[in-house]
Scaffold this motif. Sequence first.
Motif, PDB file in Angstrom:
ATOM      1  N   HIS A  25       0.784  -1.227   0.000  1.00 38.48           N
ATOM      2  CA  HIS A  25       0.000   0.000   0.000  1.00 38.48           C
ATOM      3  C   HIS A  25       0.819   1.283   0.000  1.00 38.48           C
ATOM      4  O   HIS A  25       0.321   2.327  -0.409  1.00 38.48           O
ATOM      5  CB  HIS A  25      -0.948   0.018   1.202  1.00 38.48           C
ATOM      6  CG  HIS A  25      -1.880  -1.137   1.226  1.00 38.48           C
ATOM      7  ND1 HIS A  25      -2.845  -1.338   0.258  1.00 38.48           N
ATOM      8  CD2 HIS A  25      -1.977  -2.185   2.085  1.00 38.48           C
ATOM      9  CE1 HIS A  25      -3.503  -2.454   0.523  1.00 38.48           C
ATOM     10  NE2 HIS A  25      -3.001  -2.983   1.633  1.00 38.48           N
ATOM     11  N   LEU A  26       2.074   1.224   0.466  1.00 37.33           N
ATOM     12  CA  LEU A  26       2.832   2.464   0.624  1.00 37.33           C
ATOM     13  C   LEU A  26       4.101   2.534  -0.223  1.00 37.33           C
ATOM     14  O   LEU A  26       4.909   3.443  -0.055  1.00 37.33           O
ATOM     15  CB  LEU A  26       3.165   2.685   2.102  1.00 37.33           C
ATOM     16  CG  LEU A  26       1.947   2.750   3.036  1.00 37.33           C
ATOM     17  CD1 LEU A  26       2.375   3.054   4.449  1.00 37.33           C
ATOM     18  CD2 LEU A  26       0.927   3.764   2.548  1.00 37.33           C
ATOM     19  N   GLY A  27       4.287   1.598  -1.127  1.00 36.55           N
ATOM     20  CA  GLY A  27       5.384   1.693  -2.082  1.00 36.55           C
ATOM     21  C   GLY A  27       6.764   1.365  -1.562  1.00 36.55           C
ATOM     22  O   GLY A  27       7.759   1.693  -2.198  1.00 36.55           O
ATOM     23  N   TYR A  28       6.855   0.715  -0.422  1.00 35.52           N
ATOM     24  CA  TYR A  28       8.160   0.311   0.100  1.00 35.52           C
ATOM     25  C   TYR A  28       8.612  -0.982  -0.574  1.00 35.52           C
ATOM     26  O   TYR A  28       7.795  -1.765  -1.052  1.00 35.52           O
ATOM     27  CB  TYR A  28       8.097   0.110   1.623  1.00 35.52           C
ATOM     28  CG  TYR A  28       8.282   1.409   2.371  1.00 35.52           C
ATOM     29  CD1 TYR A  28       9.533   1.793   2.830  1.00 35.52           C
ATOM     30  CD2 TYR A  28       7.214   2.264   2.594  1.00 35.52           C
ATOM     31  CE1 TYR A  28       9.713   2.991   3.494  1.00 35.52           C
ATOM     32  CE2 TYR A  28       7.376   3.464   3.258  1.00 35.52           C
ATOM     33  CZ  TYR A  28       8.632   3.822   3.707  1.00 35.52           C
ATOM     34  OH  TYR A  28       8.816   5.017   4.352  1.00 35.52           O
ATOM     35  N   ILE A  80      -3.353  14.617  -1.021  1.00 39.34           N
ATOM     36  CA  ILE A  80      -3.760  13.800   0.127  1.00 39.34           C
ATOM     37  C   ILE A  80      -5.155  13.189  -0.035  1.00 39.34           C
ATOM     38  O   ILE A  80      -5.380  12.046   0.354  1.00 39.34           O
ATOM     39  CB  ILE A  80      -3.627  14.610   1.439  1.00 39.34           C
ATOM     40  CG1 ILE A  80      -3.642  13.655   2.636  1.00 39.34           C
ATOM     41  CG2 ILE A  80      -4.669  15.694   1.530  1.00 39.34           C
ATOM     42  CD1 ILE A  80      -3.156  14.282   3.915  1.00 39.34           C
ATOM     43  N   ALA A  81      -6.079  13.920  -0.623  1.00 39.13           N
ATOM     44  CA  ALA A  81      -7.431  13.370  -0.807  1.00 39.13           C
ATOM     45  C   ALA A  81      -7.396  12.168  -1.742  1.00 39.13           C
ATOM     46  O   ALA A  81      -8.062  11.158  -1.505  1.00 39.13           O
ATOM     47  CB  ALA A  81      -8.377  14.443  -1.329  1.00 39.13           C
ATOM     48  N   LEU A  87      -6.107   4.423  -0.958  1.00 34.20           N
ATOM     49  CA  LEU A  87      -5.936   3.439   0.110  1.00 34.20           C
ATOM     50  C   LEU A  87      -7.267   2.789   0.483  1.00 34.20           C
ATOM     51  O   LEU A  87      -7.334   1.569   0.662  1.00 34.20           O
ATOM     52  CB  LEU A  87      -5.272   4.083   1.326  1.00 34.20           C
ATOM     53  CG  LEU A  87      -3.796   4.441   1.118  1.00 34.20           C
ATOM     54  CD1 LEU A  87      -3.298   5.341   2.240  1.00 34.20           C
ATOM     55  CD2 LEU A  87      -2.947   3.191   1.000  1.00 34.20           C
ATOM     56  N   ALA A  88      -8.320   3.583   0.563  1.00 34.08           N
ATOM     57  CA  ALA A  88      -9.643   3.022   0.871  1.00 34.08           C
ATOM     58  C   ALA A  88     -10.070   2.041  -0.214  1.00 34.08           C
ATOM     59  O   ALA A  88     -10.597   0.957   0.082  1.00 34.08           O
ATOM     60  CB  ALA A  88     -10.665   4.139   1.037  1.00 34.08           C
ATOM     61  N   ALA A  89      -9.821   2.391  -1.475  1.00 30.94           N
ATOM     62  CA  ALA A  89     -10.175   1.498  -2.587  1.00 30.94           C
ATOM     63  C   ALA A  89      -9.374   0.195  -2.547  1.00 30.94           C
ATOM     64  O   ALA A  89      -9.849  -0.846  -3.012  1.00 30.94           O
ATOM     65  CB  ALA A  89      -9.952   2.213  -3.925  1.00 30.94           C
ATOM     66  N   GLU A  90      -8.168   0.235  -1.973  1.00 32.89           N
ATOM     67  CA  GLU A  90      -7.337  -0.964  -1.835  1.00 32.89           C
ATOM     68  C   GLU A  90      -7.729  -1.793  -0.611  1.00 32.89           C
ATOM     69  O   GLU A  90      -7.100  -2.807  -0.323  1.00 32.89           O
ATOM     70  CB  GLU A  90      -5.862  -0.572  -1.745  1.00 32.89           C
ATOM     71  CG  GLU A  90      -5.309  -0.017  -3.045  1.00 32.89           C
ATOM     72  CD  GLU A  90      -3.860   0.426  -2.935  1.00 32.89           C
ATOM     73  OE1 GLU A  90      -3.233   0.275  -1.852  1.00 32.89           O
ATOM     74  OE2 GLU A  90      -3.349   0.936  -3.948  1.00 32.89           O
TER      75      GLU A  90
END
Length: 130
Positions: A25-28, A80-81, A87-90
């Motif tokens: 989710h955060l690209g790490y 940010i929106a 993230l919600a869609a994921e």
Amino acid sequence: MQITASTVVLTVEDVAASQRFFTTHLGYAEQLAAEGFVSLSREDAAMNIVLLARGHEVLPAEQRDRCASGVIIAFTTTGIAREEQRLAAEGVEITMPLREEPWGERLFQVTDPNGVIVEFVEWATDGDAA
């Protein structure tokens, strides 16, 4: 002193669960891994994250049974929106919905599977679109 990188080390119960969260989710991306340990980084030079299993022998004895608690990892970002919507869609639970503080800070929070709070912040300026 010259600081050349920043890393946060989090002791968690389930290293694999947090690793999946941060990579999915955060690209790490995983840089190093061993039993009970993983080091994660991003190409954009954001803060590195090391995840250690609670009880890992590399920790001093008085720290081995502690887990990350009361820690908020905060990322300043743009759009940010859109990030909250992505993230919600994921399927990531938004644990604090997007809001704007009177001093011009927009922020929302999510929580990883081990309870690590991740906050996203964007500073509002006149004319910005949420």
